[in-house]
Motif scaffolding. Structure first.
Motif, mmCIF file in Angstrom:
data_model
loop_
_atom_site.group_PDB
_atom_site.id
_atom_site.type_symbol
_atom_site.label_atom_id
_atom_site.label_comp_id
_atom_site.label_asym_id
_atom_site.label_seq_id
_atom_site.Cartn_x
_atom_site.Cartn_y
_atom_site.Cartn_z
ATOM 1 N N PRO A 57 16.896 33.722 35.357
ATOM 2 C CA PRO A 57 15.848 32.874 34.782
ATOM 3 C C PRO A 57 14.781 33.690 34.061
ATOM 4 O O PRO A 57 14.473 34.822 34.453
ATOM 5 N N ALA A 58 14.263 33.109 33.009
ATOM 6 C CA ALA A 58 13.192 33.757 32.234
ATOM 7 C C ALA A 58 11.917 33.836 33.068
ATOM 8 O O ALA A 58 11.665 33.002 33.933
ATOM 9 N N GLY A 59 11.141 34.887 32.803
ATOM 10 C CA GLY A 59 9.819 35.011 33.390
ATOM 11 C C GLY A 59 9.774 35.466 34.835
ATOM 12 O O GLY A 59 8.716 35.436 35.450
ATOM 13 N N GLU A 60 10.918 35.877 35.413
ATOM 14 C CA GLU A 60 10.942 36.352 36.793
ATOM 15 C C GLU A 60 11.503 37.765 36.848
ATOM 16 O O GLU A 60 12.425 38.097 36.119
ATOM 17 N N SER A 61 10.969 38.579 37.734
ATOM 18 C CA SER A 61 11.500 39.917 37.952
ATOM 19 C C SER A 61 12.781 39.793 38.778
ATOM 20 O O SER A 61 12.860 38.951 39.669
ATOM 21 N N TRP A 62 13.794 40.628 38.457
ATOM 22 C CA TRP A 62 15.075 40.572 39.156
ATOM 23 C C TRP A 62 15.566 41.971 39.477
ATOM 24 O O TRP A 62 15.336 42.909 38.720
ATOM 25 N N TRP A 63 16.321 42.062 40.586
ATOM 26 C CA TRP A 63 17.016 43.293 40.934
ATOM 27 C C TRP A 63 18.499 43.008 40.832
ATOM 28 O O TRP A 63 18.977 41.959 41.277
ATOM 29 N N THR A 64 19.246 43.916 40.231
ATOM 30 C CA THR A 64 20.692 43.748 40.099
ATOM 31 C C THR A 64 21.332 45.117 39.997
ATOM 32 O O THR A 64 20.657 46.140 40.036
ATOM 33 N N TYR A 65 22.630 45.132 39.830
ATOM 34 C CA TYR A 65 23.339 46.380 39.564
ATOM 35 C C TYR A 65 24.573 46.107 38.727
ATOM 36 O O TYR A 65 25.086 44.988 38.688
ATOM 37 N N PHE A 66 25.030 47.162 38.066
ATOM 38 C CA PHE A 66 26.275 47.113 37.307
ATOM 39 C C PHE A 66 27.164 48.238 37.796
ATOM 40 O O PHE A 66 26.698 49.336 38.088
ATOM 41 N N TRP A 67 28.464 47.966 37.883
ATOM 42 C CA TRP A 67 29.430 48.927 38.403
ATOM 43 C C TRP A 67 29.911 49.896 37.337
ATOM 44 O O TRP A 67 30.061 49.524 36.172
ATOM 45 N N ILE A 68 30.201 51.106 37.767
ATOM 46 C CA ILE A 68 30.834 52.115 36.922
ATOM 47 C C ILE A 68 32.281 52.237 37.385
ATOM 48 O O ILE A 68 32.543 52.555 38.546
ATOM 49 N N THR A 69 33.223 51.943 36.500
ATOM 50 C CA THR A 69 34.645 52.090 36.792
ATOM 51 C C THR A 69 35.262 52.999 35.741
ATOM 52 O O THR A 69 34.941 52.901 34.554
ATOM 53 N N ILE A 70 36.121 53.887 36.189
ATOM 54 C CA ILE A 70 36.758 54.861 35.302
ATOM 55 C C ILE A 70 38.252 54.826 35.532
ATOM 56 O O ILE A 70 38.711 54.730 36.669
ATOM 57 N N ASP A 71 39.001 54.934 34.449
ATOM 58 C CA ASP A 71 40.454 54.976 34.506
ATOM 59 C C ASP A 71 40.898 56.372 34.081
ATOM 60 O O ASP A 71 40.463 56.865 33.035
ATOM 61 N N GLY A 72 41.730 57.011 34.892
ATOM 62 C CA GLY A 72 42.275 58.306 34.521
ATOM 63 C C GLY A 72 41.924 59.405 35.506
ATOM 64 O O GLY A 72 41.615 59.149 36.669
ATOM 65 N N GLU A 73 41.966 60.663 35.007
ATOM 66 C CA GLU A 73 41.687 61.843 35.815
ATOM 67 C C GLU A 73 40.648 62.696 35.109
ATOM 68 O O GLU A 73 40.623 62.774 33.886
ATOM 69 N N TRP A 74 39.802 63.360 35.898
ATOM 70 C CA TRP A 74 38.785 64.242 35.340
ATOM 71 C C TRP A 74 38.583 65.414 36.290
ATOM 72 O O TRP A 74 38.711 65.276 37.499
ATOM 73 N N SER A 75 38.280 66.576 35.727
ATOM 74 C CA SER A 75 38.163 67.795 36.535
ATOM 75 C C SER A 75 36.729 68.301 36.649
ATOM 76 O O SER A 75 36.479 69.278 37.341
ATOM 77 N N THR A 76 35.799 67.665 35.963
ATOM 78 C CA THR A 76 34.384 68.038 36.061
ATOM 79 C C THR A 76 33.595 66.793 36.470
ATOM 80 O O THR A 76 34.040 65.669 36.237
ATOM 81 N N PRO A 77 32.432 66.962 37.082
ATOM 82 C CA PRO A 77 31.629 65.792 37.455
ATOM 83 C C PRO A 77 31.274 64.941 36.234
ATOM 84 O O PRO A 77 31.090 65.461 35.129
ATOM 85 N N ALA A 136 21.696 50.633 39.749
ATOM 86 C CA ALA A 136 20.796 49.578 40.204
ATOM 87 C C ALA A 136 19.659 49.438 39.200
ATOM 88 O O ALA A 136 19.172 50.437 38.664
ATOM 89 N N MET A 137 19.263 48.210 38.929
ATOM 90 C CA MET A 137 18.203 47.941 37.960
ATOM 91 C C MET A 137 17.196 46.957 38.516
ATOM 92 O O MET A 137 17.575 45.974 39.151
ATOM 93 N N THR A 138 15.947 47.232 38.255
ATOM 94 C CA THR A 138 14.896 46.256 38.494
ATOM 95 C C THR A 138 14.417 45.813 37.117
ATOM 96 O O THR A 138 13.899 46.623 36.336
ATOM 97 N N LEU A 139 14.665 44.546 36.812
ATOM 98 C CA LEU A 139 14.306 43.987 35.511
ATOM 99 C C LEU A 139 12.929 43.348 35.598
ATOM 100 O O LEU A 139 12.650 42.612 36.545
ATOM 101 N N PRO A 140 12.081 43.596 34.608
ATOM 102 C CA PRO A 140 10.775 42.936 34.598
ATOM 103 C C PRO A 140 10.960 41.473 34.184
ATOM 104 O O PRO A 140 12.044 41.094 33.735
ATOM 105 N N PRO A 141 9.927 40.649 34.310
ATOM 106 C CA PRO A 141 10.035 39.290 33.773
ATOM 107 C C PRO A 141 10.354 39.378 32.271
ATOM 108 O O PRO A 141 9.682 40.090 31.534
#
Length: 138
Positions: free
Chosen positions: A43-63, A99-104
């Motif tokens: 909703p508009a005009g309200e502060s919210w806390w949420t998060y978005f996921w990080i997903t990766i496909d494949g292989e990696w050898s460094t952080p 994790a995100m804290t969104l302002p109004p």
């Protein structure tokens, strides 16, 4: 009441995790930040806390360092586990979250991007924050 909304939001994100988008396979020995079509409707005009996921496909050898760009002004972020250590994944499991804290915010659609970098390449995928009359995506 705010705790109930945060709980409902968290459950909606967990229950509504879409499958990895088509065309997200990687070449042998590579990795790709997967676009799983994440969005939140608040909703508009309200502060919210949420998060978005990080997903990766494949292989990696460094952080892999992760982050977010093009966020609405006043948004704060935190990473519970960073960076992602060397490894592999099939693109269907959340390896980290932002994790995100969104302002109004005023009505509108905001399109920040999640980023992942191994130091040689940086990849980006969009997420959507839709600010509307009430909570919940139709």
């Amino acid at each position: 009441m705010a705790l109930g909304l945060v709980t409902a939001l968290t459950l909606a994100l967990i229950a509504g995790q879409p499958a990895a988008a088509a065309g997200t396979s990687t070449s042998e020995g590579g990795w790709q930040l997967t676009n799983i079509g994440q969005r939140i409707c608040i909703p508009a005009g309200e502060s919210w806390w949420t998060y978005f996921w990080i997903t990766i496909d494949g292989e990696w050898s460094t952080p892999i360092e992760v982050g977010a760009r093009n966020l609405p002004a006043g948004t704060t972020t935190s990473l519970p586990h960073a960076p992602i250590p060397p490894g592999s994944s099939d693109g269907h499991t959340a390896l980290n979250l932002i994790a995100m804290t969104l302002p109004p915010l005023p009505f509108g659609v905001y399109q920040p991007v999640l980023t992942a970098s191994d130091g040689l390449q940086t990849q980006r995928v969009p997420v959507t924050i839709q600010v509307q009359e009430r909570w919940g995506c139709a």
